[in-house]
Design a protein around this motif. Structure first.
Motif, PDB file in Angstrom:
ATOM      1  N   PHE A 263       0.836  -1.183  -0.031  1.00 33.84           N
ATOM      2  CA  PHE A 263      -0.036   0.025  -0.018  1.00 33.84           C
ATOM      3  C   PHE A 263       0.869   1.013  -0.110  1.00 33.84           C
ATOM      4  CE2 PHE A 263      -2.207   3.583   2.177  1.00 33.84           C
ATOM      5  CZ  PHE A 263      -3.473   3.323   1.579  1.00 33.84           C
ATOM      6  N   LEU A 264       1.889   1.291   0.796  1.00 34.49           N
ATOM      7  CA  LEU A 264       2.810   2.531   1.036  1.00 34.49           C
ATOM      8  C   LEU A 264       3.399   2.641  -0.140  1.00 34.49           C
ATOM      9  CD1 LEU A 264       3.484   2.329   4.940  1.00 34.49           C
ATOM     10  CD2 LEU A 264       2.035   3.892   3.816  1.00 34.49           C
ATOM     11  N   ARG A 265       4.038   1.826  -0.798  1.00 34.08           N
ATOM     12  CA  ARG A 265       5.026   1.581  -1.879  1.00 34.08           C
ATOM     13  C   ARG A 265       4.283   2.139  -3.158  1.00 34.08           C
ATOM     14  NH1 ARG A 265       9.374  -2.363  -4.603  1.00 34.08           N
ATOM     15  NH2 ARG A 265       9.897  -1.033  -6.350  1.00 34.08           N
ATOM     16  N   ALA A 266       3.056   1.872  -3.114  1.00 36.36           N
ATOM     17  CA  ALA A 266       2.155   2.309  -4.297  1.00 36.36           C
ATOM     18  C   ALA A 266       1.792   3.877  -4.234  1.00 36.36           C
ATOM     19  CB  ALA A 266       0.746   1.659  -4.445  1.00 36.36           C
ATOM     20  N   PHE A 267       1.580   4.090  -2.969  1.00 34.24           N
ATOM     21  CA  PHE A 267       1.320   5.575  -2.564  1.00 34.24           C
ATOM     22  C   PHE A 267       2.362   6.461  -2.961  1.00 34.24           C
ATOM     23  CE2 PHE A 267       1.934   8.867   0.611  1.00 34.24           C
ATOM     24  CZ  PHE A 267       1.061   9.917   0.221  1.00 34.24           C
ATOM     25  N   ASN A 268       3.617   5.826  -2.139  1.00 31.00           N
ATOM     26  CA  ASN A 268       5.102   6.791  -2.446  1.00 31.00           C
ATOM     27  C   ASN A 268       5.435   6.687  -4.068  1.00 31.00           C
ATOM     28  OD1 ASN A 268       5.420   7.702   0.455  1.00 31.00           O
ATOM     29  ND2 ASN A 268       5.675   5.680   0.751  1.00 31.00           N
ATOM     30  N   ASP A 269       4.983   5.833  -4.618  1.00 34.53           N
ATOM     31  CA  ASP A 269       5.428   5.601  -5.961  1.00 34.53           C
ATOM     32  C   ASP A 269       4.475   6.907  -6.717  1.00 34.53           C
ATOM     33  OD1 ASP A 269       7.609   4.026  -5.969  1.00 34.53           O
ATOM     34  OD2 ASP A 269       6.371   2.286  -6.642  1.00 34.53           O
ATOM     35  N   GLY A 270       3.491   7.181  -6.244  1.00 36.36           N
ATOM     36  CA  GLY A 270       2.587   8.450  -6.901  1.00 36.36           C
ATOM     37  C   GLY A 270       1.405   7.614  -7.839  1.00 36.36           C
ATOM     38  N   ARG A 271       1.460   6.294  -7.755  1.00 36.28           N
ATOM     39  CA  ARG A 271       0.452   5.233  -8.407  1.00 36.28           C
ATOM     40  C   ARG A 271      -0.931   5.478  -7.635  1.00 36.28           C
ATOM     41  NH1 ARG A 271       1.253   0.598  -8.105  1.00 36.28           N
ATOM     42  NH2 ARG A 271       3.119   0.416  -6.720  1.00 36.28           N
ATOM     43  N   LEU A 272      -0.837   5.373  -6.407  1.00 35.59           N
ATOM     44  CA  LEU A 272      -2.325   5.330  -5.808  1.00 35.59           C
ATOM     45  C   LEU A 272      -2.881   6.647  -5.186  1.00 35.59           C
ATOM     46  CD1 LEU A 272      -4.135   3.285  -4.377  1.00 35.59           C
ATOM     47  CD2 LEU A 272      -2.802   3.530  -2.252  1.00 35.59           C
ATOM     48  N   GLN A 273      -3.762   7.060  -5.703  1.00 34.60           N
ATOM     49  CA  GLN A 273      -4.406   8.301  -5.894  1.00 34.60           C
ATOM     50  C   GLN A 273      -5.483   8.414  -4.942  1.00 34.60           C
ATOM     51  OE1 GLN A 273      -3.157  11.357  -6.845  1.00 34.60           O
ATOM     52  NE2 GLN A 273      -1.273  10.352  -7.665  1.00 34.60           N
ATOM     53  N   TYR A 274      -6.229   7.197  -4.803  1.00 29.52           N
ATOM     54  CA  TYR A 274      -7.510   7.272  -4.050  1.00 29.52           C
ATOM     55  C   TYR A 274      -7.619   5.886  -3.733  1.00 29.52           C
ATOM     56  CZ  TYR A 274      -9.574   6.153  -8.535  1.00 29.52           C
ATOM     57  OH  TYR A 274      -9.595   5.621  -9.813  1.00 29.52           O
ATOM     58  N   VAL A 275      -8.706   5.714  -2.477  1.00 27.05           N
ATOM     59  CA  VAL A 275      -8.893   4.512  -2.092  1.00 27.05           C
ATOM     60  C   VAL A 275     -10.514   4.005  -2.022  1.00 27.05           C
ATOM     61  CG1 VAL A 275      -6.827   4.281  -0.372  1.00 27.05           C
ATOM     62  CG2 VAL A 275      -9.011   5.215   0.423  1.00 27.05           C
ATOM     63  N   GLY A 276     -10.789   3.057  -1.419  1.00 24.51           N
ATOM     64  CA  GLY A 276     -12.409   2.773  -1.417  1.00 24.51           C
ATOM     65  C   GLY A 276     -12.973   3.487  -0.294  1.00 24.51           C
ATOM     66  N   LYS A 277     -14.477   3.604  -0.508  1.00 22.09           N
ATOM     67  CA  LYS A 277     -15.134   4.098   0.721  1.00 22.09           C
ATOM     68  C   LYS A 277     -14.667   3.787   2.215  1.00 22.09           C
ATOM     69  CE  LYS A 277     -19.882   5.192   2.340  1.00 22.09           C
ATOM     70  NZ  LYS A 277     -21.359   4.856   1.931  1.00 22.09           N
ATOM     71  N   ARG A 278     -14.553   2.531   2.292  1.00 20.04           N
ATOM     72  CA  ARG A 278     -14.382   1.868   3.733  1.00 20.04           C
ATOM     73  C   ARG A 278     -13.029   1.481   3.723  1.00 20.04           C
ATOM     74  NH1 ARG A 278     -20.100  -0.580   3.481  1.00 20.04           N
ATOM     75  NH2 ARG A 278     -19.459  -1.204   1.735  1.00 20.04           N
ATOM     76  N   VAL A 279     -12.069   1.775   4.382  1.00 18.94           N
ATOM     77  CA  VAL A 279     -10.777   1.036   4.741  1.00 18.94           C
ATOM     78  C   VAL A 279     -10.647   0.805   6.013  1.00 18.94           C
ATOM     79  CG1 VAL A 279      -8.185   1.520   4.342  1.00 18.94           C
ATOM     80  CG2 VAL A 279      -9.781   2.696   2.842  1.00 18.94           C
ATOM     81  N   VAL A 280     -10.119  -0.695   6.110  1.00 16.70           N
ATOM     82  CA  VAL A 280      -9.926  -1.281   7.504  1.00 16.70           C
ATOM     83  C   VAL A 280      -8.527  -1.719   7.329  1.00 16.70           C
ATOM     84  CG1 VAL A 280     -10.499  -3.076   9.254  1.00 16.70           C
ATOM     85  CG2 VAL A 280     -12.155  -2.188   7.839  1.00 16.70           C
ATOM     86  N   VAL A 281      -7.722  -1.030   8.354  1.00 14.13           N
ATOM     87  CA  VAL A 281      -6.359  -1.346   8.590  1.00 14.13           C
ATOM     88  C   VAL A 281      -6.189  -2.152  10.054  1.00 14.13           C
ATOM     89  CG1 VAL A 281      -3.869  -0.273   8.800  1.00 14.13           C
ATOM     90  CG2 VAL A 281      -5.790   0.853   7.743  1.00 14.13           C
ATOM     91  N   ILE A 282      -5.400  -3.340   9.843  1.00 13.21           N
ATOM     92  CA  ILE A 282      -4.778  -4.125  11.139  1.00 13.21           C
ATOM     93  C   ILE A 282      -3.497  -3.847  11.456  1.00 13.21           C
ATOM     94  CG2 ILE A 282      -4.906  -6.373  11.907  1.00 13.21           C
ATOM     95  CD1 ILE A 282      -6.757  -5.653   8.680  1.00 13.21           C
ATOM     96  N   GLY A 283      -3.389  -3.597  12.736  1.00 14.68           N
ATOM     97  CA  GLY A 283      -1.683  -3.242  13.357  1.00 14.68           C
ATOM     98  C   GLY A 283      -1.786  -2.832  14.415  1.00 14.68           C
ATOM     99  N   GLY A 284      -1.106  -1.553  14.724  1.00 15.64           N
ATOM    100  CA  GLY A 284      -0.941  -1.070  16.083  1.00 15.64           C
ATOM    101  C   GLY A 284       0.243  -0.307  16.186  1.00 15.64           C
ATOM    102  N   GLY A 285       1.174  -0.559  15.051  1.00 14.88           N
ATOM    103  CA  GLY A 285       2.665   0.056  15.159  1.00 14.88           C
ATOM    104  C   GLY A 285       2.423   1.559  14.381  1.00 14.88           C
ATOM    105  N   ASP A 286       3.723   2.079  14.155  1.00 14.73           N
ATOM    106  CA  ASP A 286       3.758   3.349  13.291  1.00 14.73           C
ATOM    107  C   ASP A 286       3.299   3.279  12.022  1.00 14.73           C
ATOM    108  OD1 ASP A 286       4.689   5.006  15.302  1.00 14.73           O
ATOM    109  OD2 ASP A 286       6.590   4.097  14.987  1.00 14.73           O
ATOM    110  N   THR A 287       3.590   1.990  11.362  1.00 16.25           N
ATOM    111  CA  THR A 287       3.228   1.739   9.941  1.00 16.25           C
ATOM    112  C   THR A 287       1.744   1.678   9.915  1.00 16.25           C
ATOM    113  OG1 THR A 287       5.345   0.356   9.677  1.00 16.25           O
ATOM    114  CG2 THR A 287       3.323  -0.033   8.136  1.00 16.25           C
ATOM    115  N   SER A 288       1.005   1.068  10.843  1.00 19.72           N
ATOM    116  CA  SER A 288      -0.517   1.020  10.638  1.00 19.72           C
ATOM    117  C   SER A 288      -1.042   2.547  10.740  1.00 19.72           C
ATOM    118  CB  SER A 288      -1.190   0.303  11.590  1.00 19.72           C
ATOM    119  OG  SER A 288      -0.916   0.689  13.029  1.00 19.72           O
ATOM    120  N   ILE A 289      -0.390   3.235  11.540  1.00 20.58           N
ATOM    121  CA  ILE A 289      -0.607   4.688  11.647  1.00 20.58           C
ATOM    122  C   ILE A 289      -0.415   5.475  10.317  1.00 20.58           C
ATOM    123  CG2 ILE A 289      -0.414   7.014  12.564  1.00 20.58           C
ATOM    124  CD1 ILE A 289      -1.887   5.183  14.529  1.00 20.58           C
ATOM    125  N   ASP A 290       0.621   5.177   9.739  1.00 21.50           N
ATOM    126  CA  ASP A 290       0.986   5.948   8.206  1.00 21.50           C
ATOM    127  C   ASP A 290      -0.071   5.346   7.225  1.00 21.50           C
ATOM    128  OD1 ASP A 290       3.165   7.223   9.143  1.00 21.50           O
ATOM    129  OD2 ASP A 290       4.522   5.635   8.662  1.00 21.50           O
TER     130      ASP A 290
END
Length: 649
Positions: A263-290
């Motif tokens: 996910f982050l690589r696609a964003f930082n490459d500039g390819r990912l410009q939007y996501v769906g209406k509802r996004v669920v992230v599983i984690g708890g560390g700094d990466t999940s916050i990013d």
């Protein structure tokens, strides 16, 4: 009533002293002896807890003392440049780390026992930005050694190791599979936390040392490791752990279940410009916050085509149309964590920012399944509360609930891609080196960074510094390496300060003699324990330090609407007067900061200031032992714990 002769013959039932007991004194004598002892003051350099807590091993006390004006720079050098040089002895990325490091040094700071820690990151942030603005470059005085080293990976560990080795005169080539250098600093951390012009500037300084690069080249597939072993004198493996771990639950094979790294690589490459209406992230560390904050900023668009669904973009099949992204709307973002919010590993400040931006954080639950639709895509993530029973997670019946999702992102860990490098895998997906970060059985190969264990960027930089010393020693003919110090950090060097002052250090003739306090080969009354001892707050005179409120950097806090499409940096640097004032809050634990307490309070006038032409940091005062009675007042009033009673034991 008088005693009879019979009473006199009775044995005593209580005795203060036993037969032949000769060691006794009246309590009055004990009081009179309290003002002197056989011990004398000595000046003991200890490591402060900030440095011992810094994974990169920075001389934190050093650059804070420079900023506050205690340690004077050489003639013609500004304090900012001098502080920059001191920081970058350990860490070539002060501007980046001053922004994103979670600062374990601040948690260890002894100032916490007074009111609040010193804003170490704030000072590093200012100095790093000053160096970029003033185009500071690294100075390489080493003669070329003719030795060649291959560095696998251009992330923080690889770049830091290349930097350290280049300064030692070696020829370095970095191999990296990406188009640009930076590793997780570029492809993992979003630009609103690590501005790209800052990252590029700090990387360019390293390349300007003559470091060569071979980009879009993956060792193990594009070039064989065996070939590098033939062509190079040593190798540093710092490929990072840039493969994400998928969710280990049923349904996680859905195409719209992706890893945080993808996910982050696609964003930082500039390819990912939007996501769906509802996004669920599983984690708890700094990466999940990013991931969550990026998803909140990207938002959704009203209409998208089948080919432009986020999972296809993340997989690298296509790229989003930037023009369409201009009509984006806010996305609903939920972050799921096994830990409760107060126990999440992520930086507390980042958690607060995420909540302010409208991200819903659901703590104390675990994912148990991905719910699939008729087309095989994920429609929801099923979670439940749980209890830990004998190390196992046991679901609480009746607590299951489904979180609707158009995109599920797993931020539960990272993995190393060992394709073509299988021999280095410890069967747990990582590399296990020795204490010098050398690969067992291969004396010419060293490792560092997330390939050992995914951790902080500063941890990777610390690995690189130690590995670079090991590589240099190996190339210098030392196949067996010396034991690493207990406190493995860059530290204050009194001899360097004396030489910098222009004082000559004579060779010791190794003959026993009297009057060593006036000899130029000895540093009178000084002991360096900094490699093995971290001074606690209990050895400081905390009463010396008045309450001084911490100078905090301004942080832009966005709400849910403001966050949408906002990719501007949120953290502002302190100005110079604020930085100096913040540095003055440092208690210089374990090193004199020239407060004059010992001189003022010595009743025998035995402690005196060293003459100006012989004085330097760490040698500001000395003791005349012909006057000293060992009263220990100087040690009692020393705020930093630099004076300790000894030398008579």
């Amino acid at each position: 009533m008088s005693s009879t002769s019979e009473d006199m013959e009775k044995k005593l039932t209580f005795r203060r002293y036993k037969e032949d007991d000769q060691d006794w004194k009246q309590w009055q004598d004990k009081i009179f002896d309290a003002d002197h002892s056989h011990l004398c003051p000595e000046y003991v350099l200890s490591s402060p807890p900030c440095q011992a807590s810094c994974p990169a091993g920075e001389d934190i006390r050093g650059y804070l003392n420079i900023a506050r004006g205690i340690e004077k720079p050489p003639a013609g050098v500004t304090w900012q440049e001098y502080a920059f040089r001191r920081i970058t002895e350990a860490n070539p990325f002060p501007s980046v780390m001053g922004r994103v490091c979670p600062a374990p040094c601040e948690s260890g700071c002894n100032r916490n026992q007074v009111e609040d820690f010193v804003g170490i990151n704030s000072v590093e942030h200012f100095v790093g930005d000053w160096a970029l603005t003033n185009k500071m470059a690294y100075v390489n005085k080493a003669e070329p050694t003719g030795k060649k080293i291959a560095v696998l990976g251009g992330g923080p560990a690889g770049l830091a190791c290349a930097y350290q080795l280049a300064l030692k005169g070696h020829s370095i080539t970095i191999f990296d599979e990406h188009e640009l250098l930076g590793g997780m600093m570029r492809y993992g951390i979003p630009g609103f936390r690590t501005p790209r012009e800052v990252l590029d500037g700090e990387i360019q300084r390293i390349l300007d040392l003559g470091v060569q690069t071979r980009m879009k080249t993956r060792v193990g597939s594009d070039i064989a490791m065996a070939q590098l072993e033939q062509e190079y004198d040593a190798i540093f493996m710092a490929m990072g752990a840039q493969s994400g771990r998928p969710l280990p639950v049923p349904g996680a094979e859905a195409p719209n279940c992706v890893t945080a790294m993808a996910f982050l690589r696609a964003f930082n490459d500039g390819r990912l410009q939007y996501v769906g209406k509802r996004v669920v992230v599983i984690g708890g560390g700094d990466t999940s916050i990013d991931v969550a904050t990026v998803a909140r900023r990207l938002g959704k668009i009203t209409h998208d085509t089948e080919t432009e669904r986020p999972e296809h973009i993340i997989a690298g099949n296509v790229a989003h149309d930037v023009a369409e992204a201009s009509v984006r709307e806010g996305a609903e973002v939920v972050l799921v964590s096994r830990a409760s919010i107060d126990k999440m590993h992520a930086n507390k400040h980042e958690i607060e920012q995420a909540l302010a931006e409208g991200i819903d954080i659901l703590g104390g639950v675990m994912p148990i399944a991905v719910i699939l639709g008729a087309d095989g895509r994920a429609t929801a993530l099923r979670v439940a509360e749980f209890d830990m029973v004998k190390g196992e997670s046991v679901i609480r019946e009746g607590t299951e609930r489904d979180l609707p999702a158009d995109l599920v992102v797993s931020a539960i860990g990272q993995a190393v891609d060992f394709t073509g490098l299988e021999e280095f895998n410890n069967n747990k997906g990582l590399i296990k080196p020795d204490s010098h970060y050398r690969f067992p059985g291969k004396k010419h190969i060293f490792v560092g960074g997330d390939v050992i264990k995914p951790h902080l960027l500063t941890t990777a930089i610390g690995h690189a510094s130690i590995a670079a010393e090991g590589i240099h020693a190996f190339l210098d003919g030392h196949e067996e390496l010396d034991k690493r110090p207990k406190v493995d950090a860059h530290r204050f060097d009194l001899l360097r300060k004396l030489v910098e002052k222009g004082m000559k250090i004579e060779e010791y003739n190794h003959q026993q003699m009297h009057g060593s306090d006036t000899s130029a080969f000895a540093v009178h009354n000084f002991e360096d324990r900094s490699a093995k001892y971290v001074i606690p707050s209990t050895e400081l005179f905390l009463g010396h330090f008045l309450f001084a409120e911490r100078h905090k950097r301004e942080t832009i806090t966005l709400n849910a609407e403001q966050a949408l499409g906002n990719f501007e940096e949120r953290l502002a640097a302190l100005n110079e007067p604020q930085v100096v004032a913040e540095a003055k809050r440092c208690m210089s634990c374990g090193l004199c900061f020239e407060c004059d307490n010992c001189v003022v309070y010595c009743p025998q006038a035995a402690v005196f200031k060293v003459k100006r032409d012989k004085s330097t940091l760490g040698r500001y005062v000395d003791t005349d032992y012909s006057k000293c009675i060992g009263c220990h007042i100087c040690a009692d009033v020393c705020p930093t714990g630099y004076i300790q009673m000894g030398m008579g034991e």
